[in-house]
Design a protein around this motif. Structure first.
Motif, PDB file in Angstrom:
ATOM      1  N   VAL A 182       0.832  -1.207   0.000  1.00 34.23           N
ATOM      2  CA  VAL A 182       0.000   0.000   0.000  1.00 34.23           C
ATOM      3  C   VAL A 182       0.865   1.255   0.000  1.00 34.23           C
ATOM      4  CG1 VAL A 182      -1.640   1.356   1.344  1.00 34.23           C
ATOM      5  CG2 VAL A 182      -2.012  -1.073   1.052  1.00 34.23           C
ATOM      6  N   MET A 183       1.958   1.246   0.759  1.00 34.38           N
ATOM      7  CA  MET A 183       2.859   2.385   0.753  1.00 34.38           C
ATOM      8  C   MET A 183       3.449   2.594  -0.645  1.00 34.38           C
ATOM      9  SD  MET A 183       2.600   3.566   3.787  1.00 34.38           S
ATOM     10  CE  MET A 183       0.906   2.934   3.643  1.00 34.38           C
ATOM     11  N   SER A 184       3.792   1.498  -1.307  1.00 26.44           N
ATOM     12  CA  SER A 184       4.341   1.597  -2.664  1.00 26.44           C
ATOM     13  C   SER A 184       3.270   2.016  -3.662  1.00 26.44           C
ATOM     14  CB  SER A 184       4.947   0.256  -3.077  1.00 26.44           C
ATOM     15  OG  SER A 184       5.968  -0.128  -2.185  1.00 26.44           O
ATOM     16  N   VAL A 185       2.057   1.516  -3.477  1.00 27.53           N
ATOM     17  CA  VAL A 185       0.940   1.928  -4.333  1.00 27.53           C
ATOM     18  C   VAL A 185       0.697   3.426  -4.201  1.00 27.53           C
ATOM     19  CG1 VAL A 185      -1.581   1.838  -4.504  1.00 27.53           C
ATOM     20  CG2 VAL A 185      -0.263  -0.274  -4.522  1.00 27.53           C
ATOM     21  N   LYS A 186       0.754   3.912  -2.967  1.00 29.25           N
ATOM     22  CA  LYS A 186       0.548   5.346  -2.743  1.00 29.25           C
ATOM     23  C   LYS A 186       1.663   6.156  -3.390  1.00 29.25           C
ATOM     24  CE  LYS A 186      -0.460   8.730   0.822  1.00 29.25           C
ATOM     25  NZ  LYS A 186      -1.581   9.260   0.047  1.00 29.25           N
ATOM     26  N   ALA A 187       2.904   5.686  -3.269  1.00 29.18           N
ATOM     27  CA  ALA A 187       4.030   6.384  -3.892  1.00 29.18           C
ATOM     28  C   ALA A 187       3.903   6.370  -5.412  1.00 29.18           C
ATOM     29  CB  ALA A 187       5.341   5.722  -3.469  1.00 29.18           C
ATOM     30  N   LEU A 188       3.562   5.207  -5.968  1.00 29.20           N
ATOM     31  CA  LEU A 188       3.404   5.095  -7.420  1.00 29.20           C
ATOM     32  C   LEU A 188       2.217   5.911  -7.911  1.00 29.20           C
ATOM     33  CD1 LEU A 188       4.266   3.789 -10.087  1.00 29.20           C
ATOM     34  CD2 LEU A 188       2.826   1.828  -9.501  1.00 29.20           C
ATOM     35  N   GLY A 189       1.117   5.871  -7.178  1.00 27.73           N
ATOM     36  CA  GLY A 189      -0.053   6.662  -7.557  1.00 27.73           C
ATOM     37  C   GLY A 189       0.234   8.154  -7.539  1.00 27.73           C
ATOM     38  N   THR A 190       1.003   8.592  -6.541  1.00 30.84           N
ATOM     39  CA  THR A 190       1.387  10.010  -6.470  1.00 30.84           C
ATOM     40  C   THR A 190       2.254  10.398  -7.658  1.00 30.84           C
ATOM     41  OG1 THR A 190       1.322   9.943  -4.041  1.00 30.84           O
ATOM     42  CG2 THR A 190       2.546  11.744  -5.061  1.00 30.84           C
ATOM     43  N   ALA A 191       3.184   9.512  -8.034  1.00 27.38           N
ATOM     44  CA  ALA A 191       4.064   9.776  -9.178  1.00 27.38           C
ATOM     45  C   ALA A 191       3.253   9.879 -10.468  1.00 27.38           C
ATOM     46  CB  ALA A 191       5.112   8.681  -9.303  1.00 27.38           C
ATOM     47  N   LEU A 192       2.277   9.000 -10.647  1.00 28.43           N
ATOM     48  CA  LEU A 192       1.451   9.033 -11.855  1.00 28.43           C
ATOM     49  C   LEU A 192       0.554  10.262 -11.875  1.00 28.43           C
ATOM     50  CD1 LEU A 192       0.450   5.254 -12.159  1.00 28.43           C
ATOM     51  CD2 LEU A 192       2.175   6.510 -13.474  1.00 28.43           C
ATOM     52  N   LYS A 193       0.039  10.638 -10.693  1.00 26.97           N
ATOM     53  CA  LYS A 193      -0.803  11.832 -10.622  1.00 26.97           C
ATOM     54  C   LYS A 193      -0.014  13.072 -11.022  1.00 26.97           C
ATOM     55  CE  LYS A 193      -1.586  14.039  -6.802  1.00 26.97           C
ATOM     56  NZ  LYS A 193      -2.022  14.528  -5.466  1.00 26.97           N
ATOM     57  N   LEU A 194       1.211  13.189 -10.500  1.00 22.85           N
ATOM     58  CA  LEU A 194       2.055  14.332 -10.854  1.00 22.85           C
ATOM     59  C   LEU A 194       2.412  14.306 -12.344  1.00 22.85           C
ATOM     60  CD1 LEU A 194       4.447  14.346  -7.759  1.00 22.85           C
ATOM     61  CD2 LEU A 194       2.670  16.021  -8.282  1.00 22.85           C
ATOM     62  N   THR A 195       2.617  13.099 -12.887  1.00 23.72           N
ATOM     63  CA  THR A 195       2.935  12.973 -14.315  1.00 23.72           C
ATOM     64  C   THR A 195       1.776  13.461 -15.166  1.00 23.72           C
ATOM     65  OG1 THR A 195       4.409  11.096 -13.895  1.00 23.72           O
ATOM     66  CG2 THR A 195       3.566  11.362 -16.148  1.00 23.72           C
TER      67      THR A 195
END
Length: 356
Positions: free
Chosen positions: A197-210
């Protein structure tokens, strides 16, 4: 006492995450009902149920609609973590149980016990408390900022502890008592789940910023988080399958939900410092809301399984399994015949739902 925005948690991002989490629970909960209707239609048309080796459901449009609904729900859940803290999003996953229970009551005519209704009310009340007191998400401008959070000493200590515990459970306890103690396999799933979940949140944040025009795909840290997500989910699925194959779902599901949600919130508090700046009263209120949601989920799940097992014992013919499976204690041998009636597609949906 003055209440600031971080105490109340009504930021725009929190609102987006809250709405996405609700949509996710709605879609995932409804997917069980739609897929089960599809399975029933396919069984009626072919004369062979999926649990007995039939695959006619693959030609049933309603079953595919349920699968698509589930996928949409998982995408919404993934996206919710990009906007709101795990303290808010993770407990709201319990609402999917309410959706499936209520729809099953009205559509599939699977009776919802009065105590089950109380469980629904408790889940809703606890969720409201969590939403009201949820912390405001700290603005993140780059995946490198998330990387700094992930490499801080406190979180590295947590990650190291998780890895050590998982290794001990996998190589020491699993061979000796994994098939007799439900806490072994569910513990592995829960520990890895908190990291996923921590990695999902980090990846989701990266995609949102992208998507907002700030390309994060150029950073190797983004791809590292993607690798961690894939690795953790594979390990989770493997040991969740082992747990469900060894123990009945009514035993695995509540224990897994409690452990997974608790560890995920703990990991989020350490990594993202969700409770920094919040008053003690707000933190206590969130914990109380979380406990109410957990209690309501367990009550709802248990009462539905009690009704289901009672109806099974009172019938001379095999009955269609309820959305949650059979209730037993011990190693899951109480209703093995009935477990074989569960369609592979239903088991896949159940296991996929329990990952988040």
């Amino acid at each position: 006492m003055e209440t600031n925005e971080s105490d109340m948690g009504f930021s725009k991002d929190n609102l987006k995450g809250f709405i996405l989490a609700l949509l996710s629970s709605g879609f995932i909960g409804a997917s069980f009902i739609i897929k089960k209707k599809g399975l029933r239609r396919a069984a009626a048309a072919s004369g062979l149920r999926a649990g007995y080796g039939g695959y006619a459901y693959l030609l049933e449009p309603l079953w595919w609609l349920g699968l698509i609904t589930m996928i949409v729900g998982e995408i919404a859940n993934f996206t919710a973590y990009a906007f709101a803290p795990a303290v808010l999003v993770t407990p709201l996953g319990a609402l999917s149980i309410i959706v499936s229970a209520v729809l099953a009551h009205f559509i599939l005519k699977e009776r919802l016990h009065n105590l089950g209704v109380l469980g629904c009310v408790m889940c809703i009340a606890g969720s409201i408390i969590i939403v009201i007191h949820a912390p405001q998400e700290h603005p993140i401008i780059s995946v490198m900022e998330v990387w700094i959070m992930a490499t801080q000493p406190a979180f590295l200590l947590y990650v190291g502890s998780v890895i050590v515990l998982v290794f001990i459970l996998v190589f020491h306890f699993a061979p000796r008592c994994g098939h007799s103690n439900v806490l072994v396999f569910t513990g592995i799933c829960s520990l890895m789940g908190s990291l996923s979940v921590m990695s999902v949140k980090a990846l989701g944040t990266a995609l949102k910023l992208t998507f907002e025009g700030k390309n994060q795909l150029i950073y190797p840290e983004t791809w590292f988080f993607m690798l961690v997500v894939a690795s953790c989910v594979i390990i989770q699925m493997n040991y969740l399958n082992k747990a469900l194959d060894t123990f009945n779902t009514a035993v695995v599901s509540p224990i897994y939900y409690v452990m997974f949600t608790t560890l995920t919130i703990l990991a989020s508090v350490i990594m993202f410092k969700d409770w920094d700046g919040q008053s003690g009263g707000s933190i206590i209120s969130e914990i109380c809301g979380f406990i109410v949601v957990l209690s309501g989920s367990i009550l709802l799940h248990t009462t539905r399984e009690f009704e289901r097992s009672s109806s099974f014992r009172g019938s001379l013919l095999p009955v269609s399994p309820s959305l949650s499976t059979q209730l037993c204690s011990g190693n899951g041998e109480l209703s093995k015949h009935d477990e074989e009636n569960v369609a592979p597609s239903e088991e896949f949906c159940l296991r996929r739902q329990e990952l988040y």
